[in-house]
Write a protein that holds these residues in place. Structure first.
Motif: not given
Ligand code: CAO
Length: 431
Positions: A360-363, A377-378, A396-401
């Motif tokens: 679902t999300s990550f860093t 992510s998916r 659509l999940p987005l994870s912006l580091s």
């Protein structure tokens, strides 16, 4: 009664034609027994040669740069008759006292034969040098090369002389020292516990791949040196997916598969054009931001040997189909270990997509010297509230580091909001 004595190079083991790198005395000097006369240096060791007698130097017989072997004449000494402890126990051989050696411990095969003077070993209790170190130039140079201040090293050699091994032990201790309780402003981390895993059950030890080792070192550096913050968001890609499916039907005959990643590449470039500080790097001084006018995007590819990040060039100038094609080619190259190093250089920003797998999300960890990375992510269908009712939308999940030294939280939130808008309405890609 005073007499003139020849002081010779003593037994220095198998060494021959050894260079004199320092002469510590000159004609007229009054010296004590065991005062150092010269320093010899081989490719494996540096050794100081002390005087066997007290007396006055009458004549120097060699100088820096000369090559000597056992028996070479060092100087003539008007002796007052006082022999060194080491010499006194021997017959009055006209040689210098045994050399005090700072040998490389890894070369026992070429170490000089045992001598009467105490030789530095790691078991000798170190003697504090009180900040004023006694060490040969070779040892000082060795310490300097390792960034060690010689005055901080406790010498374990004769009269507290610092040996090469002392310097090595000092560095080793500094590197392995648990620093948790040390205080100060540096990076304070506890040493990893050393655990015997086999005590708790069956184990198998497998070496890390070369790629994992290289990537691991880079990831570690980036993780500990860059202040990361991750901004999460979602993009409604329902319409984009419908379009993508149409395209895939169209391009199936050409064997081109367009995944959401091709859209993400294009949408990301549009966002980078609107938020230039994301398409940038800090220069080596850390005081200037280098803004890039080109748009090369790295894509994380999962390979059996580990993570690789090939770079797609000039993404702004390419269409979706071309990008989908290139994506397929670079990921195949990466998995077949045929990716040249140059294909992984010059990136401005990276995308790491785990959408094909799940989650679902990550860093994601920033791929320095870039300042941000987009994790994807998916996409899943979710009920979204629209016009007073819930509708099923593909989100659509987005994870912006991002590197918080360069990018503010508000800018990061604006970036992902903008990106989500572009993905929600792909007509914006043309703007
Ligand atoms: N949501 C839902 N489905 C997705 C999706 C998403 N976000 N992204 C991809 N998919 C679908 C694709 O459409 C495809 O579906 P079909 O087979 O039904 O057409 C399927 O998932 C597989 O896609 P893919 O993974 O083969 O292709 P891709 O273009 O999405 O990704 C690549 C290519 C090379 C990035 C990917 O294979 C990969 O290696 N990903 C892992 C990257 C990684 O390890 N990142 C972690 C690094 S640590 O930061």
């Amino acid at each position: 009664m005073a007499e003139i004595k020849q002081v010779l190079v003593p037994d220095i083991g198998d060494y021959k034609d050894v260079s004199i790198i320092e002469v510590m005395v000159k004609v007229g000097d009054t010296i004590q027994a065991e005062d150092n006369l010269v320093t010899l240096e081989t490719d494996k060791a540096a050794m100081d040669v002390p005087s066997p007698y007290a007396g006055v130097v009458k004549e120097m017989k060699l100088r820096v740069g000369d090559k000597v072997s056992q028996g070479s004449l060092i100087l003539l000494l008007e002796s007052s008759g006082e022999a060194s402890v080491a010499q006194a126990s021997k017959l009055a051989a006209p040689a210098a006292a045994a050399p005090v050696m700072a040998a490389t411990p890894a070369s026992p095969a070429v170490a000089p034969k045992p001598v009467e003077m105490p030789v530095a070993t790691s078991t000798v209790q170190p003697v504090s040098t009180g900040g004023k170190a006694h060490a040969s130039p070779a040892i000082r140079r060795f310490a300097r090369e390792l960034g060690v201040q010689i005055g901080q090293v406790k010498g374990s050699g004769v009269k507290g002389r610092v040996t090469k091994e002392d310097v090595q032990l000092f560095v080793k201790a500094a590197l392995t020292q648990p620093r948790g309780a040390a205080g100060g402003n540096g990076l304070q981390v506890l040493a990893m516990p050393v655990v015997d895993f086999a005590k708790f059950g069956a184990i198998e030890s497998r070496p890390l791949s070369r790629i994992k080792k290289i990537a691991g070192a880079n990831l570690h550096r980036n993780w500990v040196t860059i202040p990361h913050v991750t901004q999460f968001d979602e993009a409604d890609i329902t319409d984009m997916e419908a379009f993508r499916k149409e395209l895939n039907v169209e391009y199936a005959k050409q064997n081109i598969k367009i995944t959401p990643l091709a859209f993400l590449l294009k949408a990301t470039v549009t966002a980078l054009q609107n938020f230039p500080e994301f398409n940038a790097s800090l220069d080596s001084s850390g005081e200037n931001l280098v803004l890039k006018k080109y748009f090369h995007i790295g894509v994380a590819v999962d390979t059996p040997d580990g993570l690789m990040v090939p770079v797609l060039r000039d993404v702004d100038k390419k269409g979706l189909v071309q990008l989908a094609k290139e994506l397929g080619e670079v990921s195949a190259k990466a998995r077949d270990k045929k990716l040249p190093a140059t294909d992984m250089q010059g990136g401005c920003f990276s995308i790491s997509s785990l959408g094909g797998i799940g989650g679902t999300s990550f860093t994601p960890i920033i791929n320095a010297p870039e300042v941000a990375i987009l994790g994807v992510s998916r996409a899943i269908i979710k009920p979204m509230h629209q016009d007073e009712t819930f509708v099923a939308r593909l989100m659509l999940p987005l994870s912006l580091s991002y590197d918080h030294r360069v990018i503010d939280g508000a800018a990061a939130a604006r970036f992902t909001v903008y990106l989500a808008q572009v993905l929600a309405d792909t007509r914006r890609l043309a703007l």
